[in-house]
Design an enzyme around this catalytic site. Structure first.
Site, PDB file in Angstrom:
ATOM      1  N   ARG A  35       0.974  -1.378  -0.081  1.00  0.00           N
ATOM      2  CA  ARG A  35       0.137   0.153  -0.079  1.00  0.00           C
ATOM      3  C   ARG A  35       0.743   1.093   0.029  1.00  0.00           C
ATOM      4  O   ARG A  35       0.358   2.362  -0.242  1.00  0.00           O
ATOM      5  CB  ARG A  35      -0.896  -0.005   1.203  1.00  0.00           C
ATOM      6  CG  ARG A  35      -2.141  -1.142   0.918  1.00  0.00           C
ATOM      7  CD  ARG A  35      -3.123  -0.746   2.147  1.00  0.00           C
ATOM      8  NE  ARG A  35      -3.951  -1.796   2.103  1.00  0.00           N
ATOM      9  CZ  ARG A  35      -5.131  -1.950   2.705  1.00  0.00           C
ATOM     10  NH1 ARG A  35      -5.503  -1.017   3.780  1.00  0.00           N
ATOM     11  NH2 ARG A  35      -6.375  -2.822   2.408  1.00  0.00           N
ATOM     12  N   ASP A 144     -13.657  11.399  11.879  1.00  0.00           N
ATOM     13  CA  ASP A 144     -12.640  10.629  11.478  1.00  0.00           C
ATOM     14  C   ASP A 144     -11.499  10.995  11.353  1.00  0.00           C
ATOM     15  O   ASP A 144     -10.980  12.031  11.290  1.00  0.00           O
ATOM     16  CB  ASP A 144     -13.110   9.932   9.790  1.00  0.00           C
ATOM     17  CG  ASP A 144     -12.423   8.537   9.814  1.00  0.00           C
ATOM     18  OD1 ASP A 144     -13.362   7.579   9.777  1.00  0.00           O
ATOM     19  OD2 ASP A 144     -11.538   8.366   9.243  1.00  0.00           O
TER      20      ASP A 144
END
Length: 271
Positions: A35, A144
Site C-alpha cells: 500500500r 474520522d
C-alpha cells in the site's frame, strides 16, 4: 522494487500505533509494503528508513494523513449491521424523546468513514420525529482520522447501486439523482451532520458536553487490547448516564474491565 525490513516495519508500526492507535501485527508487513510503495515512488524515496524520517520530520500533518489513508480500509455501506439502526429507532430514540428535557440530542458517529452511518442516523431521526423535528436539535457529530473520507462524506455523493437496500421512500425523499450512476444526499440531511477530523487517540476530547449516543463500529478492530480498553473508558466517561454505545459485531468489550451494561450484541449502556 521496494523491500521493507523487519526493523523498518517495527519502526513504522510503532509510529502508527503512537499516533493513531492502529496496531499492525508483523504479518501485515507485506500489506504495508504493497500500500505504500507508490507513496515512496511519488516522494522519490529509496527505502522505508528514509520514509520514516520524512514522516517524523513533517510538521504539517499531511504525511501522517496520507499514511492513514493508505493503510486503513474504509469499507462501509448504508444500513450496515441493520439491527443497530432498528434498535436506535425503536428503543433509543423513544427513550431520548422522553428523557432529554433540553431537546438537544448529542449523537456522535466516531470513525464515520465515507458517511453512510451518520446519514442513516440522520434519516432515521428525520423519519422518527417528523413534523416535531423542528423543536429538537438533532445535528450529529461525525468524525474520522482520514481527511480523504471526510471530504467524500461531506459531499454525500454515492453510486446509485449503493442505496438499493434502503426503503423506497428513503430513496425518493432523501436522495437527489445527479446522473445515471450517482445520487446525492438531500441538502436538508447533509446539514444535519457536522463532519470533523478527530484522532481518537487524542489525549483530550475537546467536547463541551457529554453524548447521549456514541456509534464507534468496526474501528477498534485496528487497536490492541490496551488501546481498546482505554478508549472504551473514555467513551464511558463521555456518555450521559443512560447513554448508549454501539460497537461493531466483530468487536467486544471485556466486562471485567468496563462498567458498561450489556444490552444486546454490540450494544452497551452506561448505568
Amino acid at each position: 522494487m521496494f523491500t521493507i525490513t523487519d526493523r523498518e516495519f517495527a519502526q513504522l508500526a510503532s509510529y502508527i500505533h503512537s499516533n493513531s492507535g492502529i496496531y499492525l501485527k508483523p504479518e501485515k508487513k507485506m500489506l504495508v509494503l504493497g500500500r505504500l510503495h507508490q507513496v515512496l515512488l511519488q516522494l522519490g524515496l529509496d527505502n522505508f528508513t528514509d520514509y520514516y524520517e520524512y514522516l517524523v520530520s513533517d510538521q504539517s500533518g499531511a504525511a501522517m494523513g496520507t499514511l492513514i489513508n493508505k493503510i486503513t480500509t474504509n469499507h462501509t455501506f448504508f444500513m450496515r449491521e441493520a439491527n443497530h439502526f432498528h434498535y436506535f429507532k425503536n428503543h433509543v430514540l423513544p427513550y431520548l424523546k422522553q428523557t432529554v428535557a433540553s431537546r438537544d440530542l448529542r449523537i456522535w458517529s466516531a470513525g464515520c468513514s465515507t458517511g453512510e452511518e451518520p446519514y442513516c442516523l440522520a434519516m432515521l431521526m428525520d423519519e422518527y420525529f417528523g413534523i416535531s423535528k423542528k423543536e429538537w436539535d438533532t445535528k450529529l457529530l461525525a468524525t474520522d482520522i482520514s481527511d480523504k473520507v471526510l471530504s467524500l462524506a461531506s459531499q454525500g455523493i454515492y453510486e446509485k447501486g449503493t442505496i438499493g437496500n434502503l426503503p423506497k421512500h428513503w430513496r425518493s425523499t432523501y436522495f437527489t439523482k445527479l446522473d445515471e450512476d450517482r445520487v446525492q444526499i438531500a441538502e436538508g440531511i447533509r446539514r444535519e451532520i457536522i463532519f470533523r477530523r478527530f484522532n481518537l487517540m487524542s489525549l483530550r476530547f475537546p467536547f463541551r458536553r457529554k453524548f447521549h449516543v456514541i456509534f464507534c463500529r468496526n474501528v477498534m478492530i485496528y487497536f490492541d487490547n490496551r488501546t481498546k480498553a482505554e478508549l472504551i473508558q473514555r467513551f464511558y466517561d463521555w456518555l450521559e448516564p443512560g447513554g448508549y454505545l454501539f460497537i461493531g459485531h466483530s468487536e467486544t468489550i471485556d466486562k471485567s474491565q468496563s462498567r458498561f451494561h450489556y444490552v444486546m450484541p454490540a450494544v452497551f449502556r452506561k448505568n
